[in-house]
Design a protein around this motif. Structure first.
Motif, PDB file in Angstrom:
ATOM      1  N   TRP A  99     -12.041  15.683 -14.266  1.00 25.92           N
ATOM      2  CA  TRP A  99     -10.550  16.474 -13.871  1.00 25.92           C
ATOM      3  C   TRP A  99      -9.876  15.979 -13.023  1.00 25.92           C
ATOM      4  O   TRP A  99      -8.494  15.566 -13.391  1.00 25.92           O
ATOM      5  CB  TRP A  99     -10.698  17.982 -14.332  1.00 25.92           C
ATOM      6  CG  TRP A  99     -11.360  18.685 -15.356  1.00 25.92           C
ATOM      7  CD1 TRP A  99     -12.621  19.099 -15.468  1.00 25.92           C
ATOM      8  CD2 TRP A  99     -10.535  18.423 -16.533  1.00 25.92           C
ATOM      9  NE1 TRP A  99     -12.810  19.266 -16.896  1.00 25.92           N
ATOM     10  CE2 TRP A  99     -11.647  19.310 -17.567  1.00 25.92           C
ATOM     11  CE3 TRP A  99      -9.570  18.352 -17.142  1.00 25.92           C
ATOM     12  CZ2 TRP A  99     -11.239  19.354 -18.835  1.00 25.92           C
ATOM     13  CZ3 TRP A  99      -9.060  18.495 -18.385  1.00 25.92           C
ATOM     14  CH2 TRP A  99     -10.213  18.944 -19.480  1.00 25.92           C
ATOM     15  N   CYS A 100     -10.349  15.671 -12.081  1.00 21.34           N
ATOM     16  CA  CYS A 100      -9.833  15.042 -10.753  1.00 21.34           C
ATOM     17  C   CYS A 100      -9.235  13.486 -11.064  1.00 21.34           C
ATOM     18  O   CYS A 100      -8.398  13.470 -10.981  1.00 21.34           O
ATOM     19  CB  CYS A 100     -10.835  14.876  -9.428  1.00 21.34           C
ATOM     20  SG  CYS A 100     -10.084  14.257  -8.018  1.00 21.34           S
ATOM     21  N   LYS A 101     -10.179  12.745 -11.727  1.00 19.87           N
ATOM     22  CA  LYS A 101     -10.000  11.630 -11.974  1.00 19.87           C
ATOM     23  C   LYS A 101      -8.985  11.368 -13.152  1.00 19.87           C
ATOM     24  O   LYS A 101      -8.174  10.533 -13.113  1.00 19.87           O
ATOM     25  CB  LYS A 101     -11.253  10.795 -12.331  1.00 19.87           C
ATOM     26  CG  LYS A 101     -12.181  10.508 -11.198  1.00 19.87           C
ATOM     27  CD  LYS A 101     -11.742   9.503 -10.052  1.00 19.87           C
ATOM     28  CE  LYS A 101     -12.761   9.377  -9.165  1.00 19.87           C
ATOM     29  NZ  LYS A 101     -12.063   8.703  -7.949  1.00 19.87           N
ATOM     30  N   ARG A 102      -8.939  12.267 -14.092  1.00 22.12           N
ATOM     31  CA  ARG A 102      -8.077  12.269 -15.198  1.00 22.12           C
ATOM     32  C   ARG A 102      -6.357  12.461 -14.891  1.00 22.12           C
ATOM     33  O   ARG A 102      -5.725  11.861 -15.167  1.00 22.12           O
ATOM     34  CB  ARG A 102      -8.449  13.533 -16.131  1.00 22.12           C
ATOM     35  CG  ARG A 102      -7.595  13.546 -17.367  1.00 22.12           C
ATOM     36  CD  ARG A 102      -8.270  14.558 -18.260  1.00 22.12           C
ATOM     37  NE  ARG A 102      -7.653  14.390 -19.463  1.00 22.12           N
ATOM     38  CZ  ARG A 102      -6.525  15.135 -20.106  1.00 22.12           C
ATOM     39  NH1 ARG A 102      -5.833  15.799 -19.004  1.00 22.12           N
ATOM     40  NH2 ARG A 102      -6.046  15.064 -21.422  1.00 22.12           N
ATOM     41  N   GLU A 103      -6.490  13.341 -13.847  1.00 18.22           N
ATOM     42  CA  GLU A 103      -4.994  13.705 -13.169  1.00 18.22           C
ATOM     43  C   GLU A 103      -4.598  12.269 -12.355  1.00 18.22           C
ATOM     44  O   GLU A 103      -3.554  11.998 -12.459  1.00 18.22           O
ATOM     45  CB  GLU A 103      -5.004  14.720 -12.214  1.00 18.22           C
ATOM     46  CG  GLU A 103      -3.903  15.141 -11.457  1.00 18.22           C
ATOM     47  CD  GLU A 103      -3.844  15.966 -10.301  1.00 18.22           C
ATOM     48  OE1 GLU A 103      -3.163  15.877  -9.372  1.00 18.22           O
ATOM     49  OE2 GLU A 103      -4.495  16.993 -10.399  1.00 18.22           O
TER      50      GLU A 103
ATOM     51  N   HIS B 213       0.647  -1.060  -0.028  1.00 22.54           N
ATOM     52  CA  HIS B 213      -0.056  -0.047   0.037  1.00 22.54           C
ATOM     53  C   HIS B 213       0.907   1.232   0.285  1.00 22.54           C
ATOM     54  O   HIS B 213       1.894   1.446   0.768  1.00 22.54           O
ATOM     55  CB  HIS B 213      -0.968  -0.145   1.079  1.00 22.54           C
ATOM     56  CG  HIS B 213      -1.823   1.005   1.325  1.00 22.54           C
ATOM     57  ND1 HIS B 213      -2.039   1.793   2.486  1.00 22.54           N
ATOM     58  CD2 HIS B 213      -2.642   1.839   0.471  1.00 22.54           C
ATOM     59  CE1 HIS B 213      -3.022   2.803   2.412  1.00 22.54           C
ATOM     60  NE2 HIS B 213      -3.149   2.752   1.187  1.00 22.54           N
ATOM     61  N   LYS B 214       0.620   2.367  -0.926  1.00 26.78           N
ATOM     62  CA  LYS B 214       1.230   3.471  -0.775  1.00 26.78           C
ATOM     63  C   LYS B 214       0.238   4.573  -0.936  1.00 26.78           C
ATOM     64  O   LYS B 214      -0.741   4.376  -1.364  1.00 26.78           O
ATOM     65  CB  LYS B 214       2.104   3.589  -2.255  1.00 26.78           C
ATOM     66  CG  LYS B 214       3.231   2.665  -2.303  1.00 26.78           C
ATOM     67  CD  LYS B 214       4.079   2.860  -3.396  1.00 26.78           C
ATOM     68  CE  LYS B 214       5.254   1.739  -3.348  1.00 26.78           C
ATOM     69  NZ  LYS B 214       6.042   1.838  -4.729  1.00 26.78           N
ATOM     70  N   ILE B 215       0.747   5.821  -0.406  1.00 30.92           N
ATOM     71  CA  ILE B 215      -0.082   7.217  -0.231  1.00 30.92           C
ATOM     72  C   ILE B 215       0.570   7.853  -1.041  1.00 30.92           C
ATOM     73  O   ILE B 215       1.649   8.275  -1.027  1.00 30.92           O
ATOM     74  CB  ILE B 215      -0.368   7.518   1.314  1.00 30.92           C
ATOM     75  CG1 ILE B 215      -1.181   6.367   2.006  1.00 30.92           C
ATOM     76  CG2 ILE B 215      -1.180   8.600   1.234  1.00 30.92           C
ATOM     77  CD1 ILE B 215      -1.458   6.779   3.399  1.00 30.92           C
ATOM     78  N   ILE B 216      -0.308   8.672  -2.075  1.00 32.28           N
ATOM     79  CA  ILE B 216       0.362   9.581  -2.686  1.00 32.28           C
ATOM     80  C   ILE B 216      -0.510  10.996  -2.388  1.00 32.28           C
ATOM     81  O   ILE B 216      -1.671  10.954  -2.054  1.00 32.28           O
ATOM     82  CB  ILE B 216       0.489   9.192  -4.311  1.00 32.28           C
ATOM     83  CG1 ILE B 216      -1.119   9.071  -4.958  1.00 32.28           C
ATOM     84  CG2 ILE B 216       1.123   8.113  -4.583  1.00 32.28           C
ATOM     85  CD1 ILE B 216      -1.378   8.882  -6.175  1.00 32.28           C
ATOM     86  N   GLU B 217      -0.043  12.008  -2.818  1.00 30.69           N
ATOM     87  CA  GLU B 217      -0.709  13.282  -2.640  1.00 30.69           C
ATOM     88  C   GLU B 217      -1.224  13.829  -4.031  1.00 30.69           C
ATOM     89  O   GLU B 217      -0.448  13.897  -5.015  1.00 30.69           O
ATOM     90  CB  GLU B 217       0.267  14.542  -2.183  1.00 30.69           C
ATOM     91  CG  GLU B 217       0.755  14.253  -0.730  1.00 30.69           C
ATOM     92  CD  GLU B 217       1.379  15.325  -0.187  1.00 30.69           C
ATOM     93  OE1 GLU B 217       1.322  16.633  -0.697  1.00 30.69           O
ATOM     94  OE2 GLU B 217       2.241  15.350   0.858  1.00 30.69           O
ATOM     95  N   SER B 218      -2.405  13.946  -4.126  1.00 26.61           N
ATOM     96  CA  SER B 218      -3.076  14.571  -5.344  1.00 26.61           C
ATOM     97  C   SER B 218      -2.997  16.130  -5.308  1.00 26.61           C
ATOM     98  O   SER B 218      -3.167  16.658  -4.208  1.00 26.61           O
ATOM     99  CB  SER B 218      -4.376  13.849  -5.568  1.00 26.61           C
ATOM    100  OG  SER B 218      -5.387  14.000  -4.325  1.00 26.61           O
ATOM    101  N   GLN B 219      -3.052  16.576  -6.577  1.00 32.20           N
ATOM    102  CA  GLN B 219      -3.077  18.114  -6.605  1.00 32.20           C
ATOM    103  C   GLN B 219      -4.303  18.752  -7.357  1.00 32.20           C
ATOM    104  O   GLN B 219      -4.284  19.735  -8.023  1.00 32.20           O
ATOM    105  CB  GLN B 219      -1.736  18.622  -7.503  1.00 32.20           C
ATOM    106  CG  GLN B 219      -0.528  17.962  -6.759  1.00 32.20           C
ATOM    107  CD  GLN B 219      -0.206  18.137  -5.566  1.00 32.20           C
ATOM    108  OE1 GLN B 219      -0.402  19.454  -5.398  1.00 32.20           O
ATOM    109  NE2 GLN B 219       0.360  17.616  -4.640  1.00 32.20           N
ATOM    110  N   GLU B 220      -5.418  18.289  -7.005  1.00 32.26           N
ATOM    111  CA  GLU B 220      -6.750  18.718  -7.745  1.00 32.26           C
ATOM    112  C   GLU B 220      -6.926  20.205  -7.281  1.00 32.26           C
ATOM    113  O   GLU B 220      -7.555  20.973  -8.167  1.00 32.26           O
ATOM    114  CB  GLU B 220      -7.761  17.722  -7.465  1.00 32.26           C
ATOM    115  CG  GLU B 220      -8.244  17.601  -6.066  1.00 32.26           C
ATOM    116  CD  GLU B 220      -7.601  16.545  -5.345  1.00 32.26           C
ATOM    117  OE1 GLU B 220      -7.908  16.420  -4.108  1.00 32.26           O
ATOM    118  OE2 GLU B 220      -6.780  15.645  -5.918  1.00 32.26           O
ATOM    119  N   LEU B 221      -6.678  20.446  -6.206  1.00 27.11           N
ATOM    120  CA  LEU B 221      -6.912  21.759  -5.744  1.00 27.11           C
ATOM    121  C   LEU B 221      -6.108  22.938  -6.222  1.00 27.11           C
ATOM    122  O   LEU B 221      -6.239  24.237  -6.092  1.00 27.11           O
ATOM    123  CB  LEU B 221      -6.800  22.046  -4.329  1.00 27.11           C
ATOM    124  CG  LEU B 221      -7.785  21.379  -3.390  1.00 27.11           C
ATOM    125  CD1 LEU B 221      -7.785  21.824  -1.892  1.00 27.11           C
ATOM    126  CD2 LEU B 221      -9.234  22.093  -3.819  1.00 27.11           C
TER     127      LEU B 221
END
Length: 257
Positions: free
Chosen positions: A81-85, A58-66
């Motif tokens: 757009w969120c899912k695309r990224e 298991h890995k955790i990544i930071e998403s940048q949608e904001l």
């Protein structure tokens, strides 16, 4: 499929999917959880615990949608757009780890709602085994209970961005406000809850059976006081009760194309 990367939230659907993938593919499974202000920290911690209990990498990544105006300006296709990224990042991770497929937890019931994220999944070749197997949410809960998964009766969850009417800008501060409001209500055993953010108005959705509890004098006053402390001027209870995708009720058929 031989080997898979699973977009893992720790919810009912993705936990069931992860368990079955582990049973079928053994150590050829990698779970990835995205973290950002859009996801409550307690959900991330639960996902970590569940993946550890299942013995899955298991890995955790930071998403940048904001940081993306196509997301934070909150158009009707915000989820796309969120899912695309996210899916672009997951595909890169899958390639780096020599994993053949990226999977998500979309189920058969999701076809009945407005889900722009499914378009992104199609564009990136992301597979949705639960949807392909025509498993509904009730099916998944029943099978999860049979497998002894603690998530079998976990309340449905969607990212906090779904609490905002389309066109209202999504900010980190307001996401935190909504998260705190919902966390406060869960302290009283109201687990299936949405606090819809309408600027100065908090519209609370709970299951119909929980509406009388929410209107009891003592709790009602506590909720009003706390939400006003958070910055809301008006606190309202939606008499129709909780339902999935209530923010989509304003959309017409043309909006959903």
């Amino acid at each position: 499929m031989e080997s898979v990367l699973i977009a893992y939230s720790g919810g009912v659907d993705s936990t069931f999917l992860l368990r079955v993938a582990r049973d079928v593919l053994g150590d050829k499974v990698l779970a990835i959880t995205a973290t950002s202000p859009v996801y409550p920290s307690e959900e991330i911690e639960q996902a970590k615990t569940l993946a550890q209990d299942l013995g899955v990498k298991h890995k955790i990544i930071e998403s940048q949608e904001l940081s993306n105006p196509k997301f934070f300006n909150n158009p009707k296709d915000r989820c796309y757009w969120c899912k695309r990224e996210l899916f672009a990042e997951l595909l890169n991770i899958a390639r780096e780890n020599n994993l053949k497929y990226v999977l998500d937890g979309t189920n058969f019931d999701d076809l009945d709602d407005f889900r722009p994220g499914m378009k992104a999944a199609g564009e990136f070749g992301v597979r949705s085994p639960l949807k392909e197997a025509m498993l509904t949410k009730n099916d998944i809960r029943s099978l999860s209970k049979h497998l002894g998964l603690p998530t079998w009766d976990k309340p449905s969850f969607a990212c906090l961005a779904s609490r905002f009417p389309y066109g209202m800008k999504i900010t980190k501060g307001n996401l935190i406000k909504v998260d705190r409001a919902e966390r406060f209500l869960r302290r009283f055993g109201i687990n299936q809850v949405r606090v819809r953010h309408h600027d100065k108005i908090a519209r609370i959705e709970v299951l119909e059976d929980d509406i009388p509890k929410l209107l009891e004098e003592k709790l009602r006053r506590q909720v009003i006081a706390y939400l006003k402390k958070l910055g809301y001027s008006y606190v309202a209870v939606d008499l129709e009760g909780y339902r999935t995708g209530s923010m989509n009720e304003v959309l017409t058929g043309d909006d959903k194309r």
